[in-house]
Motif scaffolding. Sequence first.
Motif, mmCIF file in Angstrom:
data_model
loop_
_atom_site.group_PDB
_atom_site.id
_atom_site.type_symbol
_atom_site.label_atom_id
_atom_site.label_comp_id
_atom_site.label_asym_id
_atom_site.label_seq_id
_atom_site.Cartn_x
_atom_site.Cartn_y
_atom_site.Cartn_z
ATOM 1 N N LYS A 199 0.647 -1.360 -0.103
ATOM 2 C CA LYS A 199 0.272 -0.214 0.114
ATOM 3 C C LYS A 199 0.686 1.499 0.000
ATOM 4 N N GLU A 200 2.126 0.748 0.585
ATOM 5 C CA GLU A 200 3.351 2.746 0.596
ATOM 6 C C GLU A 200 4.405 2.055 -0.059
ATOM 7 N N VAL A 201 4.589 3.181 -0.658
ATOM 8 C CA VAL A 201 6.361 3.322 -1.383
ATOM 9 C C VAL A 201 7.168 4.541 -1.168
ATOM 10 N N ASN A 233 -1.898 1.495 -8.310
ATOM 11 C CA ASN A 233 -2.664 1.764 -7.351
ATOM 12 C C ASN A 233 -2.253 1.472 -5.785
ATOM 13 N N LEU A 234 -1.282 2.515 -6.068
ATOM 14 C CA LEU A 234 -0.609 3.691 -4.983
ATOM 15 C C LEU A 234 -1.418 3.767 -4.325
ATOM 16 N N SER A 235 -1.483 3.882 -2.723
ATOM 17 C CA SER A 235 -2.531 4.044 -1.344
ATOM 18 C C SER A 235 -1.233 5.125 -1.006
ATOM 19 N N ARG A 236 -0.075 5.208 -0.435
ATOM 20 C CA ARG A 236 0.617 6.551 -0.345
ATOM 21 C C ARG A 236 1.872 6.106 -1.107
ATOM 22 N N GLU A 389 -6.151 9.088 10.417
ATOM 23 C CA GLU A 389 -5.963 8.175 9.635
ATOM 24 C C GLU A 389 -5.058 7.414 9.284
ATOM 25 N N VAL A 390 -5.274 6.422 9.650
ATOM 26 C CA VAL A 390 -3.664 5.582 9.941
ATOM 27 C C VAL A 390 -3.593 4.231 9.042
ATOM 28 N N LEU A 391 -2.168 3.566 8.195
ATOM 29 C CA LEU A 391 -2.309 2.921 7.436
ATOM 30 C C LEU A 391 -1.528 1.983 8.244
ATOM 31 N N VAL A 392 -2.327 0.423 8.505
ATOM 32 C CA VAL A 392 -2.094 -0.313 9.036
ATOM 33 C C VAL A 392 -0.408 -1.443 8.882
ATOM 34 N N ALA A 421 -6.971 -4.910 9.226
ATOM 35 C CA ALA A 421 -6.312 -6.070 8.841
ATOM 36 C C ALA A 421 -4.654 -5.448 7.796
ATOM 37 N N PHE A 422 -3.720 -5.667 8.224
ATOM 38 C CA PHE A 422 -2.573 -5.217 7.505
ATOM 39 C C PHE A 422 -2.701 -4.321 6.710
ATOM 40 N N GLY A 423 -2.605 -3.182 5.618
ATOM 41 C CA GLY A 423 -2.982 -2.315 4.890
ATOM 42 C C GLY A 423 -4.722 -1.797 4.435
ATOM 43 N N ASP A 424 -4.918 -1.740 6.300
ATOM 44 C CA ASP A 424 -5.521 -0.774 6.114
ATOM 45 C C ASP A 424 -6.103 0.291 6.800
ATOM 46 N N ARG A 425 -7.118 1.442 6.230
ATOM 47 C CA ARG A 425 -6.688 2.657 7.367
ATOM 48 C C ARG A 425 -7.458 3.500 7.710
ATOM 49 N N VAL A 426 -7.168 3.053 9.162
ATOM 50 C CA VAL A 426 -8.072 3.344 9.535
ATOM 51 C C VAL A 426 -8.286 4.501 10.820
ATOM 52 N N ARG A 427 -9.377 5.289 11.114
ATOM 53 C CA ARG A 427 -9.282 6.368 11.732
ATOM 54 C C ARG A 427 -9.271 5.562 12.721
ATOM 55 N N VAL A 428 -8.464 6.571 13.721
ATOM 56 C CA VAL A 428 -8.312 6.693 15.282
ATOM 57 C C VAL A 428 -8.027 7.694 16.145
ATOM 58 N N ILE A 429 -9.026 7.772 16.661
ATOM 59 C CA ILE A 429 -8.494 9.115 17.723
ATOM 60 C C ILE A 429 -7.502 8.706 18.359
ATOM 61 N N ILE A 430 -6.660 10.031 18.791
ATOM 62 C CA ILE A 430 -5.494 10.047 19.340
ATOM 63 C C ILE A 430 -5.993 10.128 21.222
ATOM 64 N N LYS A 431 -5.237 9.286 22.184
ATOM 65 C CA LYS A 431 -5.957 9.595 23.638
ATOM 66 C C LYS A 431 -4.481 9.974 24.431
ATOM 67 N N GLN A 432 -3.285 9.373 23.707
ATOM 68 C CA GLN A 432 -2.160 9.656 24.709
ATOM 69 C C GLN A 432 -0.989 10.168 23.425
ATOM 70 N N ALA A 433 -0.071 10.669 23.845
ATOM 71 C CA ALA A 433 0.793 11.339 23.151
ATOM 72 C C ALA A 433 2.401 10.653 24.160
ATOM 73 N N ASN A 434 2.718 10.013 23.268
ATOM 74 C CA ASN A 434 4.204 9.477 24.076
ATOM 75 C C ASN A 434 5.728 10.353 23.178
ATOM 76 N N PRO A 435 6.985 10.708 23.655
ATOM 77 C CA PRO A 435 8.258 11.093 22.819
ATOM 78 C C PRO A 435 8.324 10.803 21.228
ATOM 79 N N HIS A 436 8.213 9.164 21.404
ATOM 80 C CA HIS A 436 8.439 8.842 20.296
ATOM 81 C C HIS A 436 6.954 8.187 18.920
ATOM 82 N N SER A 437 5.977 7.894 19.943
ATOM 83 C CA SER A 437 4.739 7.381 19.261
ATOM 84 C C SER A 437 4.106 8.074 19.877
ATOM 85 N N LEU A 438 2.615 7.167 19.345
ATOM 86 C CA LEU A 438 0.812 7.723 19.932
ATOM 87 C C LEU A 438 0.606 7.336 19.982
ATOM 88 N N PHE A 439 -0.588 6.560 20.929
ATOM 89 C CA PHE A 439 -0.960 5.634 20.919
ATOM 90 C C PHE A 439 -2.979 5.837 21.100
#
Length: 447
Positions: A199-201, A233-236, A389-392, A421-439
Motif C-alpha cells: 500500500k505504501e512505497v 493503485n498505490l495508496s501512499r 487516518e492510520v495505515l495499519v 487487516a494489514f494495509g487497512d486505512r483506519v480512523r484512530v482517535i489519539i488518546k495519548q502522546a509519547n516521546p516517539h509514538s502516539l496511542f
Amino acid sequence: MKKAYLKTYGCQMNEQDTRQMETLLGQSGYARTNDPLDADFALINTCAVREKAVHKIYSDLGRMRLIRENNPNLLVGVAGCVVEQEKEALVKRFPFVDLLFGPDHIRHLPEMLGKAEERRDKQGPSVLHVGFDARKDFQFVNVLPNPDESPVKAFVNIQKGCDNICSFCIVPFVRGREVSRPAHEILAEIKALTERGVKEVMLLGQNVNSYGFKSNDGVSFAELLERIATQTNLSRLRFTSSHPKDVKDDLIDQYANNPVLAPHFHLPVQAGSDAVLKAMRRQYSRDDYLRIIDSLKARVPGIAFSTDIIVGFPGESDADFRQTLSLMEVVRYDLVYSFAYSPRPYTSAIKLADDVPLEVKKARLAELQALSDEHTLAIHESVVGQIKEVLVETCDDSDTLVYKGRTGCNKVVHFTGTPCAFGDRVRVIIKQANPHSLFGETACPNS
Ligand code: SF4
C-alpha cells in the motif's frame, strides 16, 4: 537450500541493496539465515558515512575470521561503500575474505558468487569488483524484494549516486555519479508491488529532487510522482532523501495536489548558519531553506518535516550552533536525525582542521537532541483528541489486538479497537502522546 547470512550497516539505500541481494541469492539457491554459524555464505553490506561505522565493520570481520577458521567452507563477502572507499587495502587487511564488491556491482552477484566459490576452493586471490559504470551503461537491479519483510510497505530505488559535492560527504566517492532509473522500470516495480498487496512505497535516492536531470526519458521528479499517483493503485507515497537546492515549485504543487503523496517532507538542512552552510558547500542559504518551508506550510496545512543536522563542523562557532537551534525553533521538526561531524577520506572538508573539540561536539549534540525531543513531544501532545487516518502495518500483540501503523505525517501510532487487516486505512482517535509514538483507539464510524 544453502544459507546466506546478510548484515547491513548504514542508510535506507544500503538496506534496499541488501533486500535486492537477498532476492538475487534466493535465485541462486540461498535462503536467508540470521545466524552466521549456520551460514554457507556470510555477507556484510558496509557503510562509510562515519568513522565509527567503519570500525564496527572491521571488528565484525575479525569475528568472521574466527568463524571461517572453524568452518573453512564458509564463503565470506563484503559489499557496500567501505569496499569502494578502501578497495585493495581492504583485501590486504582481510585476506581471508573471498568476495568484495562496491554498490555498482550488485547485479553481478550471481556470477561473482561462482568466482568466489572457485577462489575459496583453489585458495586463489580474493575476488574484488570496484569502480563505477559509465552513466549510460549503469543498469538498476530489477528484482522484487522478499515479500515476507512487510506486506504493506516497500522501498523502490529511483536513483543511484550523487552529483553534489557537499564538503563533508563521502557518498559521491563511494556511490559514484548520479543516474536516474528509467520511469517505466519504477512504475512497473510499483505495479508489481501493489499487485501483491503493498500500500505504501518509499522512493529512494541520494537526492531525489534532481531525478531525471540527466536521464534519457526526460521525466522530472514531479512528473514521476504524478505518474505513480495516476498509473498505479498505490495508496501512499513517500520519498527520501532531498536536497533543498533542487526543490522546485512543481514539487510543492505535487504536495498540494497529489492525493497519494504523504504530507511529510524529509529535507536535510545540515546547519542553520550561512557561514557553515557555505563551508559545507550546500549551495543554499538559511533564508532559501526557510522559504521552501514557508511555502509548503502555506500550501499544505499540517505538513510534517524531518531533517538531518551535523554539529561540530570545522569552524562552527557557538553562535553558528545557536543559529541551528533557532532554525529548529522556526521549523519545529517532527524528527531530527543528528550527528557529530566525522572527517571522511576523499572529501574536501578533510583538509579543514577538525577544530571543534569532541566534548563540545557531544554537548552540542545533546542540546540539539533535547530540543528536538521537546518539539516532537509537543507536536504529539497537540494531536491528542484528534482523529487520524492510520495505515495499519503490523499487529503488536495479537492477543490484546494492539495494532501499529503510521499517519500520513509519518507518526507511529499504536492502537486498539475494531479488528483490522494489514494495509487497512483506519480512523484512530489519539488518546495519548509519547516521546516517539502516539496511542489511540479506533474511532466510531460516524464520529
Ligand atoms: S547531496 Fe550532499 S550530503 Fe547528500 S549524498 Fe550528495 S554529496 Fe552527500
